[in-house]
Design a protein around this motif. Structure first.
Motif, short mmCIF file in Angstrom:
data_model
loop_
_atom_site.label_atom_id
_atom_site.label_comp_id
_atom_site.label_asym_id
_atom_site.label_seq_id
_atom_site.Cartn_x
_atom_site.Cartn_y
_atom_site.Cartn_z
N VAL A 25 0.84 -1.19 0.00
CA VAL A 25 0.00 0.00 0.00
C VAL A 25 0.88 1.24 0.00
CG1 VAL A 25 -1.68 1.33 1.33
CG2 VAL A 25 -1.90 -1.12 1.16
N SER A 26 0.50 2.21 -0.83
CA SER A 26 1.25 3.46 -0.92
C SER A 26 1.18 4.24 0.39
CB SER A 26 0.71 4.33 -2.06
OG SER A 26 0.80 3.65 -3.29
N VAL A 65 -8.21 8.84 -1.26
CA VAL A 65 -7.73 8.98 0.12
C VAL A 65 -8.73 9.77 0.95
CG1 VAL A 65 -5.92 9.96 1.58
CG2 VAL A 65 -5.31 8.75 -0.53
N ALA A 66 -9.33 10.80 0.36
CA ALA A 66 -10.31 11.62 1.06
C ALA A 66 -11.52 10.79 1.49
CB ALA A 66 -10.75 12.78 0.19
N GLU A 115 -5.74 -0.86 2.59
CA GLU A 115 -5.85 0.60 2.51
C GLU A 115 -6.71 1.13 3.65
OE1 GLU A 115 -5.51 0.96 -2.38
OE2 GLU A 115 -7.45 1.17 -1.38
N ALA A 116 -7.85 0.47 3.90
CA ALA A 116 -8.73 0.92 4.97
C ALA A 116 -8.04 0.86 6.33
CB ALA A 116 -10.01 0.08 4.99
N LYS A 123 -5.25 -2.29 15.87
CA LYS A 123 -4.76 -3.55 15.30
C LYS A 123 -4.63 -3.44 13.77
CE LYS A 123 -6.54 -6.75 18.80
NZ LYS A 123 -7.47 -7.88 19.05
N GLY A 124 -5.58 -2.76 13.16
CA GLY A 124 -5.54 -2.60 11.72
C GLY A 124 -4.33 -1.79 11.27
N ARG A 125 -4.03 -0.71 11.99
CA ARG A 125 -2.86 0.11 11.64
C ARG A 125 -1.58 -0.71 11.74
NH1 ARG A 125 -3.80 5.58 11.35
NH2 ARG A 125 -5.68 6.40 12.36
N GLU A 126 -1.47 -1.50 12.80
CA GLU A 126 -0.27 -2.32 13.00
C GLU A 126 -0.13 -3.35 11.88
OE1 GLU A 126 -0.80 -3.93 16.89
OE2 GLU A 126 -0.42 -2.03 17.92
#
Length: 247
Positions: free
Chosen positions: A57-58, A139-140, A163-164, A218-221
């Motif tokens: 993911v960018s 992204v917005a 991405e989410a 958890k998702g961010r990690e």
């Protein structure tokens, strides 16, 4: 699955061409462990030949945590508008939810007109079909979203889920191959993936802010494991392995 006007050619391509290509390759890269097991069985490949390297993911999708997600107001779907994605279930889901909640569908595909007609026939002004969005516009939408939904009947490793999660959006997804392996305990898995079940999952998250916060963290990690630097390193190591084996 086959899609579009020439979709009927896909099974023929898989049987006559893809199988030979995979069997003649030095290595085969797939997106998930479940995907690996599938191609090994379907195309008669040796397990050591198949490598799991997930999607990347960018950096633009890795948003800070400044978005206010104290309540669920905007539900987001991003992806192809095709049969495999099970979009009608998401539209029917809105009939079980308050009209103050909005569903945003981002993407295009052969079912776009049918989906737009379905929304109009059901009289759902809170369902918005945006068509495809890219770069800062996409992204917005992630930044605006309070929850992300994916009702697919089957998947490999959905890039939109990564991405989410990178954007700090809690995810609700159907409990199917590919999706379940990736989401695990970092989101809510729906089984069976019915409209009412998805609606109940959204209601559950709307009533449990602590759970939402835990899923966001958890998702961010998990998403950080899919940044392009990490993915490129895995591919470089694979290329070195193939090169050395052929010398």
């Amino acid at each position: 699955d086959p899609t579009g006007f020439f979709g009927f050619l896909l099974p023929i391509y898989k049987r006559l061409i893809l199988k030979r290509v995979l069997q003649s390759a030095s290595k085969v890269v797939v997106l998930s462990v479940q995907h690996k097991e599938h191609v090994i069985h379907k195309y008669d490949l040796k397990a050591g030949k198949v490598m799991v390297i997930p999607n990347g993911v960018s950096e633009e999708f890795y948003l800070d945590d400044s978005s206010d997600r104290s309540e669920i107001k905007n539900v987001l779907y991003v992806g192809r508008l095709q049969a495999q994605k099970n979009i009608p279930t998401l539209i029917e889901m809105m009939e079980y939810l308050p009209p103050s909640l909005d569903l945003h569908l981002v993407g295009d595909g052969e079912l776009q007109e049918a989906i737009e007609n379905m929304v109009e026939e059901k009289g759902l002004p809170n369902v918005h079909v945006h068509g495809p969005l890219y770069d800062e516009d996409l992204v917005a939408k992630y930044k605006q979203a309070d929850v992300f939904v994916l009702a697919s009947e089957k998947e490999g490793l959905p890039l939109v889920l990564v991405e989410a999660m990178a954007a700090g959006v809690p995810v609700i997804a159907s409990d199917v191959s590919g999706t379940s392996e990736f989401v695990d305990d970092s989101g809510v898995l729906v089984n069976p993936p019915t409209a009412k079940a998805f609606a109940e999952a959204i209601k559950f998250l709307s009533q449990n802010e602590v759970v939402r916060s835990e899923l966001i963290q958890k998702g961010r990690e998990k998403a950080r494991l899919h940044n392009w630097d990490t993915i490129v390193d895995q591919f470089e190591n694979l290329y070195e392995e193939v090169k050395n084996a052929n010398q």
